[in-house]
Design a protein around this motif. Structure first.
Motif, PDB file in Angstrom:
ATOM      1  N   ILE A 102       5.447   3.638  -8.900  1.00 15.41           N
ATOM      2  CA  ILE A 102       6.773   3.270  -8.449  1.00 15.41           C
ATOM      3  C   ILE A 102       7.076   1.871  -8.970  1.00 15.41           C
ATOM      4  O   ILE A 102       6.294   0.945  -8.784  1.00 15.41           O
ATOM      5  CB  ILE A 102       6.854   3.298  -6.914  1.00 15.41           C
ATOM      6  N   LYS A 103       8.207   1.706  -9.622  1.00 15.15           N
ATOM      7  CA  LYS A 103       8.558   0.412 -10.179  1.00 15.15           C
ATOM      8  C   LYS A 103       8.826  -0.579  -9.052  1.00 15.15           C
ATOM      9  O   LYS A 103       9.572  -0.302  -8.124  1.00 15.15           O
ATOM     10  CB  LYS A 103       9.790   0.540 -11.074  1.00 15.15           C
ATOM     11  N   ILE A 142       7.043  -1.488  -0.989  1.00 13.50           N
ATOM     12  CA  ILE A 142       7.282  -1.870  -2.381  1.00 13.50           C
ATOM     13  C   ILE A 142       8.717  -2.354  -2.520  1.00 13.50           C
ATOM     14  O   ILE A 142       9.651  -1.712  -2.049  1.00 13.50           O
ATOM     15  CB  ILE A 142       7.025  -0.678  -3.327  1.00 13.50           C
ATOM     16  N   ASP A 143       8.898  -3.495  -3.188  1.00 15.59           N
ATOM     17  CA  ASP A 143      10.226  -4.042  -3.454  1.00 15.59           C
ATOM     18  C   ASP A 143      10.540  -3.969  -4.936  1.00 15.59           C
ATOM     19  O   ASP A 143       9.699  -4.328  -5.774  1.00 15.59           O
ATOM     20  CB  ASP A 143      10.306  -5.508  -3.025  1.00 15.59           C
ATOM     21  N   ASP A 144      11.750  -3.479  -5.263  1.00 16.66           N
ATOM     22  CA  ASP A 144      12.274  -3.729  -6.605  1.00 16.66           C
ATOM     23  C   ASP A 144      13.480  -4.654  -6.423  1.00 16.66           C
ATOM     24  O   ASP A 144      13.671  -5.237  -5.352  1.00 16.66           O
ATOM     25  CB  ASP A 144      12.598  -2.426  -7.342  1.00 16.66           C
ATOM     26  N   SER A 184       5.852   3.930   0.753  1.00 19.48           N
ATOM     27  CA  SER A 184       5.057   4.941   0.057  1.00 19.48           C
ATOM     28  C   SER A 184       3.687   5.030   0.718  1.00 19.48           C
ATOM     29  O   SER A 184       3.165   4.037   1.222  1.00 19.48           O
ATOM     30  CB  SER A 184       4.908   4.588  -1.428  1.00 19.48           C
ATOM     31  N   PHE A 185       3.109   6.218   0.695  1.00 22.72           N
ATOM     32  CA  PHE A 185       1.765   6.394   1.221  1.00 22.72           C
ATOM     33  C   PHE A 185       0.710   6.393   0.126  1.00 22.72           C
ATOM     34  O   PHE A 185      -0.482   6.345   0.425  1.00 22.72           O
ATOM     35  CB  PHE A 185       1.664   7.698   2.015  1.00 22.72           C
ATOM     36  N   PHE A 227       4.735   8.771  -4.533  1.00 18.42           N
ATOM     37  CA  PHE A 227       5.897   9.382  -3.903  1.00 18.42           C
ATOM     38  C   PHE A 227       6.568   8.399  -2.952  1.00 18.42           C
ATOM     39  O   PHE A 227       5.908   7.689  -2.206  1.00 18.42           O
ATOM     40  CB  PHE A 227       5.491  10.646  -3.137  1.00 18.42           C
ATOM     41  N   GLU A 228       7.895   8.381  -2.980  1.00 19.14           N
ATOM     42  CA  GLU A 228       8.665   7.527  -2.090  1.00 19.14           C
ATOM     43  C   GLU A 228       8.939   8.264  -0.783  1.00 19.14           C
ATOM     44  O   GLU A 228       9.590   9.299  -0.769  1.00 19.14           O
ATOM     45  CB  GLU A 228       9.986   7.132  -2.751  1.00 19.14           C
TER      46      GLU A 228
END
Length: 258
Positions: A10-11, A28-30, A37-38, A42-43
């Motif tokens: 995941i970006k 997670i931060d973009d 996410s686990f 996958f989000e």
């Protein structure tokens, strides 16, 4: 966790990591979004950082669509994640009581700390197995049940079991709605759809861009389509997710082939 790690899948940057008996929980931060996410592949949840009440995933937005036709006073959410559904409902229904059942306490803690989930008497989070909780809900005690039960890599088998559908139906009021998020469309002549048809006179379906299928069961045979434009405008003002476009993707679930 102070160290910021780079996620290869995941970006974005991993800004928080927690772990419990079920595995990892990653935040997670973009640039624009915050993601739960686990497993970093996958989000589970995704929100706008500047507007945490706005769910980003289309299937999450689609799960809110029964509000285009009804205003429930009591809503039950099975599976919290980052709280995208719960926060959206909280924003859209200022008079409603919302109860959420989440298996993992650390997920609930992270939803509050990292995803701006509101602290309110109207939003009650229970740490419990949703499969058991739905069996224990009083009969006709809630107006809407939204179920989004997923682990790191798969949907909970409970969502595709006839007993689960029957338990949800029993807990719904006479005007109730059941909203289910499936990773694929159930077999047209399978036991699951047969049970849904048995319990709900009206079934609608929504296919998302990510090939999630949202199925809606309504306890009344009244077909609500098309939605009232004035109501959609009001909802859009409260939570801008493109209500008209979403409603236009709704379709009636075809009856079984004879």
């Amino acid at each position: 966790m102070g160290t910021i790690l780079k996620s290869p899948e995941i970006k974005g940057d991993i800004v928080h990591v927690a772990r419990d008996n079920y595995g990892n929980i990653l935040v997670i931060d973009d640039r624009k979004h915050r993601i739960l996410s686990f497993d970093s592949v996958f989000e589970q949840s995704k929100i706008l950082r500047t507007a945490p009440q706005v769910p980003v995933h289309e299937y999450n937005r689609a799960m809110l669509l029964p509000l285009a036709f009804t205003t429930p006073s009591k809503v039950t959410v099975l599976g919290l994640g980052g709280g995208a559904l719960a926060h959206g409902l909280f924003t859209l229904l200022p008079e409603a009581s919302i109860e959420v059942y989440e298996l993992r306490r650390k997920v609930a803690d992270i939803a509050r700390e990292w995803f701006s989930l509101p602290e309110s008497d109207r939003l009650d989070i229970h740490i419990a197995d949703a499969r058991v909780a739905v069996d224990n809900l009083p009969e006709a005690s809630t107006d809407m049940i939204l179920t989004d039960l997923y682990s790191s890599d798969r949907m909970s088998p409970a969502q595709s079991q006839r007993q689960f559908i029957k338990a949800c139906s029993r807990a719904l009021s006479a005007r109730g709605w059941l909203v289910l998020n499936y990773h694929r469309m159930p077999e047209p002549d399978g036991n699951l759809l047969r049970e849904l048809r048995r319990q709900f006179p009206l079934l609608l379906v929504f296919k998302s861009k990510t090939n999630n299928w949202v199925i809606y069961g309504h306890k009344q045979a009244i077909d609500p389509l098309p939605a009232e434009k004035a109501r959609l405008n009001t909802l859009e003002a409260r939570l801008p997710i493109g209500w008209r476009k979403l409603v236009n993707k709704l379709s009636r679930l075809a009856p079984p082939a004879e």
